[in-house]
Design a protein around this motif. Structure first.
Motif, PDB file in Angstrom:
ATOM      1  N   UNK A   1       0.824  -1.211   0.000  1.00 46.56           N
ATOM      2  CA  UNK A   1       0.000   0.000   0.000  1.00 46.56           C
ATOM      3  C   UNK A   1       0.856   1.258   0.000  1.00 46.56           C
ATOM      4  N   UNK A   2       1.878   1.298   0.838  1.00 42.46           N
ATOM      5  CA  UNK A   2       2.745   2.481   0.919  1.00 42.46           C
ATOM      6  C   UNK A   2       3.529   2.663  -0.370  1.00 42.46           C
ATOM      7  N   UNK A   3       4.045   1.591  -0.942  1.00 44.80           N
ATOM      8  CA  UNK A   3       4.812   1.714  -2.180  1.00 44.80           C
ATOM      9  C   UNK A   3       3.935   2.185  -3.341  1.00 44.80           C
ATOM     10  N   UNK A   4       2.692   1.744  -3.378  1.00 45.05           N
ATOM     11  CA  UNK A   4       1.773   2.245  -4.410  1.00 45.05           C
ATOM     12  C   UNK A   4       1.526   3.734  -4.205  1.00 45.05           C
ATOM     13  N   UNK A   5       1.270   4.136  -2.972  1.00 46.17           N
ATOM     14  CA  UNK A   5       1.054   5.552  -2.657  1.00 46.17           C
ATOM     15  C   UNK A   5       2.286   6.372  -3.047  1.00 46.17           C
TER      16      UNK A   5
END
Length: 166
Positions: free
Chosen positions: A20-24
């Motif tokens: 999730x963080x890497x996509x964000x």
């Protein structure tokens, strides 16, 4: 062999959170590590949480396989088992000691890639302890958590190596 549930695991939560963080970050154009502030709290959570898993006993389904070693623990079923929860807690406590010392000395690896080294340390130690759990295998001797830890170690190693290449 019992079947592990990624939805009830810190490993699954960690992997999901990273995705999730890497996509964000990708959408926002963030190219640096942002996880440093989370290393100590996550590590402490694992250190303490794994003891909770041990005290939860057999219903938690995170116990080890039977052992004849003198430190085997009986989870009220008359079987001495590897205390994999303690192994993991102590492994992460050792990482925390090394990381904290590196932070105090402002070591570049801890300052720039603390989260990636946390993820790598977690993945390596967890991969090892998975051989001492009674989970069903999916590929050869590997269970689903082995595969998840290979992915986590690959992720961490990629970012560490990419920074070195720059």
């Amino acid at each position: 062999a019992s079947t592990p549930a990624l939805s009830h695991s810190i490993a699954g939560a960690l992997a999901g959170g990273i995705v999730a963080v890497e996509i964000w970050k990708w959408f926002r154009g963030v190219r640096t590590s942002t996880g440093g502030p989370f290393v100590i709290p996550l590590t402490l959570g694992i250190i303490v949480g794994r003891w909770g898993c041990l005290f939860a006993g057999l219903p938690d389904q995170t116990y080890g396989i039977p052992t004849t070693l003198p430190w085997g623990v009986d989870l009220a079923d008359g079987v001495a088992r590897h205390p994999v929860e303690i192994y993991e807690s102590l492994s992460m406590a050792a990482f925390l000691g090394l990381y904290w010392r590196a932070l105090l000395r402002q070591r570049p690896w801890a300052m720039a890639h603390g989260f990636h080294y946390f993820a790598l340390a977690y993945a390596v130690q967890r991969f090892v302890w998975e051989f001492l759990k009674p989970y069903a295998t999916v590929i050869g001797p590997l269970n689903v958590f082995h595969l998840l830890m290979i992915g986590l170690a690959t992720y961490a190693s990629f970012w560490i190596a990419a920074d070195r290449a720059r």
